[in-house]
Design a protein around this motif. Structure first.
Motif, PDB file in Angstrom:
ATOM      1  N   HIS A 259      33.748  33.492  39.557  1.00  0.00           N
ATOM      2  CA  HIS A 259      32.904  32.299  39.574  1.00  0.00           C
ATOM      3  C   HIS A 259      31.599  32.457  38.786  1.00  0.00           C
ATOM      4  O   HIS A 259      30.888  31.475  38.579  1.00  0.00           O
ATOM      5  N   SER A 262      32.415  32.020  32.747  1.00  0.00           N
ATOM      6  CA  SER A 262      32.959  30.710  32.389  1.00  0.00           C
ATOM      7  C   SER A 262      34.332  30.819  31.743  1.00  0.00           C
ATOM      8  O   SER A 262      34.752  31.879  31.283  1.00  0.00           O
ATOM      9  N   HIS A 263      35.040  29.672  31.734  1.00  0.00           N
ATOM     10  CA  HIS A 263      36.214  29.505  30.882  1.00  0.00           C
ATOM     11  C   HIS A 263      35.753  28.593  29.754  1.00  0.00           C
ATOM     12  O   HIS A 263      35.735  27.371  29.884  1.00  0.00           O
ATOM     13  N   GLU A 265      36.390  26.762  26.861  1.00  0.00           N
ATOM     14  CA  GLU A 265      37.587  26.225  26.215  1.00  0.00           C
ATOM     15  C   GLU A 265      37.235  25.731  24.804  1.00  0.00           C
ATOM     16  O   GLU A 265      36.669  24.658  24.627  1.00  0.00           O
ATOM     17  N   LEU A 298      46.713  32.135  31.460  1.00  0.00           N
ATOM     18  CA  LEU A 298      46.465  30.718  31.759  1.00  0.00           C
ATOM     19  C   LEU A 298      47.753  29.903  31.744  1.00  0.00           C
ATOM     20  O   LEU A 298      47.891  28.946  32.509  1.00  0.00           O
ATOM     21  N   GLU A 303      46.274  27.149  37.479  1.00  0.00           N
ATOM     22  CA  GLU A 303      45.183  26.886  38.422  1.00  0.00           C
ATOM     23  C   GLU A 303      43.892  27.577  38.010  1.00  0.00           C
ATOM     24  O   GLU A 303      42.807  27.241  38.514  1.00  0.00           O
ATOM     25  N   ARG A 305      42.740  27.442  34.950  1.00  0.00           N
ATOM     26  CA  ARG A 305      42.183  26.743  33.786  1.00  0.00           C
ATOM     27  C   ARG A 305      40.860  26.040  34.085  1.00  0.00           C
ATOM     28  O   ARG A 305      39.962  25.990  33.238  1.00  0.00           O
ATOM     29  N   ASP A 306      40.728  25.465  35.267  1.00  0.00           N
ATOM     30  CA  ASP A 306      39.554  24.659  35.576  1.00  0.00           C
ATOM     31  C   ASP A 306      38.435  25.442  36.240  1.00  0.00           C
ATOM     32  O   ASP A 306      37.385  24.875  36.561  1.00  0.00           O
ATOM     33  N   VAL A 307      38.622  26.739  36.456  1.00  0.00           N
ATOM     34  CA  VAL A 307      37.577  27.553  37.072  1.00  0.00           C
ATOM     35  C   VAL A 307      36.488  27.822  36.031  1.00  0.00           C
ATOM     36  O   VAL A 307      36.728  28.474  35.018  1.00  0.00           O
ATOM     37  N   ARG A 309      35.214  25.935  33.847  1.00  0.00           N
ATOM     38  CA  ARG A 309      35.587  25.412  32.524  1.00  0.00           C
ATOM     39  C   ARG A 309      34.410  24.698  31.853  1.00  0.00           C
ATOM     40  O   ARG A 309      33.748  23.861  32.447  1.00  0.00           O
ATOM     41  N   THR A 311      33.601  22.922  27.926  1.00  0.00           N
ATOM     42  CA  THR A 311      34.075  22.577  26.587  1.00  0.00           C
ATOM     43  C   THR A 311      32.992  22.923  25.561  1.00  0.00           C
ATOM     44  O   THR A 311      31.845  23.235  25.920  1.00  0.00           O
ATOM     45  N   GLN A 314      30.090  20.499  25.963  1.00  0.00           N
ATOM     46  CA  GLN A 314      29.323  20.778  27.172  1.00  0.00           C
ATOM     47  C   GLN A 314      28.473  22.038  27.032  1.00  0.00           C
ATOM     48  O   GLN A 314      27.401  22.148  27.635  1.00  0.00           O
TER      49      GLN A 314
END
Length: 354
Positions: A259, A262-263, A265, A298, A303, A305-307, A309, A311, A314
């Motif tokens: 946590h 970051s992911h 993307e 991934l 599941e 992918r959105d932890v 996340r 862009t 962003q």
């Protein structure tokens, strides 16, 4: 396979580390191929930049510096994997490939590896900040500073310093001495001085053949662009709004990895040049996974992918986030602490179960 969720359906970081161990074996042929398709284009682009400069087309040389910097960033990511012992199965191969790359990236391999290991072991721990990470103060700590202390922190966190002056200072000056590791024996000194000597030899040879002006005007743009990209990536990987920071008594390594990272993307081309380092939460959960296996994680476990996340669009908003607010448990901006009514102490939180 045991699901990596607790009874409430929340991702269980500790179970994820066991699941992800299945992806940790490097493929020697794949690793060699990754090294070749990164190093050779870099050499070719550098040569092309010098050739166009020698013909009087400095503008074309600067344009070539952009993709060349991308390949240099990718080469640094290979060095990064070597430092984790993941690029090859052999420790010896990892170390010597990492040391050679470290000369090209201006990063003493053994010294950097030790600092980066500390970063992984302490990420998200408010009581163990200072080695291998960006300086981050809490709201309370910032408010306790003198006006001079606040000014210095504001300057440090200014985007022009953080992503302009900072990368040049880090790679050209700071990494020429084992700053922060002076008391750790001779190894950091040996790593740094050997890297410096190798850099000096390469610079001397190139300037002998092409001249100091051509060398600086061809090589410096590549180095500075790559350095800025590297600092930006490291920044976004941990400096996002809902990252995770805890005091030592309740800090948990696995939760901080999942946590607190970051992911990021990115578009496909940028993912390739950055060697999938944007899948940073998975990397911190299991740093033994080679970068070319991270996308498969991934695909197999959507599941994740959105932890954390973020862009590309962003990520630019993260620049304004400069202080950790222990009460709200998020990073905040200078503007927010001027306008908002922040609590001075963090609420009591129970330690996570082992």
């Amino acid at each position: 396979m045991q699901p990596a969720h607790n009874g409430d359906g929340v991702l269980d970081a500790r179970r994820w580390t066991r699941i992800l161990s299945n992806y940790s074996a490097p493929n020697r042929l794949r690793s060699v191929a990754e090294l070749v398709i990164t190093a050779l284009p870099l050499i070719m682009l550098w040569t092309a930049a010098w050739f166009t400069f020698s013909l009087g087309h400095a503008w074309a040389s600067l344009l070539i510096a952009i993709p060349a910097a991308g390949f240099l960033v990718r080469l640094f990511m290979i060095q990064h994997d070597c430092g984790h012992g993941t690029f090859f199965a052999s420790r010896l191969a990892n170390d010597w490939v990492g040391r050679v790359i470290g000369v090209l990236t201006l990063t003493p391999y053994d010294c950097w590896r030790r600092m980066h290991a500390t970063h992984h072991a302490t990420t998200g721990n408010l009581d163990r900040r200072g080695i291998g990470d960006l300086d981050t103060l809490t709201v309370r700590e910032y408010r306790a500073l003198s006006w001079w202390g606040r000014l210095k922190y504001r300057l440090y966190r200014n985007p022009l310093v953080m992503f302009g002056v900072g990368p040049a200072y880090l790679f050209l000056l700071q990494q020429r001495l084992p700053v922060g590791l002076m008391r750790n024996g001779w190894q950091p000194w040996a790593s740094t001085m050997a890297t410096n000597l190798a850099i000096a030899v390469i610079v001397a040879v190139l300037t002998w053949f092409i001249g100091i002006k051509a060398f600086l005007l061809v090589h410096l743009p590549i180095i500075l662009l790559a350095a800025t990209a590297g600092v930006w990536l490291f920044y976004v990987q941990h400096q996002f709004e809902h990252t995770s920071w805890e005091r030592d008594e309740i800090w948990n390594l696995h939760q901080a990895a999942l946590h607190g990272s970051s992911h990021y993307e990115l578009p496909a081309l940028l993912r390739w040049f950055t060697a999938n380092i944007g899948i940073h939460h998975v990397h911190h959960l299991s740093s033994r996974i080679p970068y070319y296996r991270l996308p498969r994680v991934l695909r197999d476990h959507p599941e994740l992918r959105d932890v954390g996340r973020i862009t590309l669009l962003q990520s630019f908003r993260c620049v304004r986030l400069v202080l950790w607010d222990e009460a709200q448990r998020r990073l905040v901006s200078f503007r927010e602490i001027r306008a908002g009514d922040f609590q001075e102490t963090a609420p009591n939180r129970a330690a996570p179960s082992p």
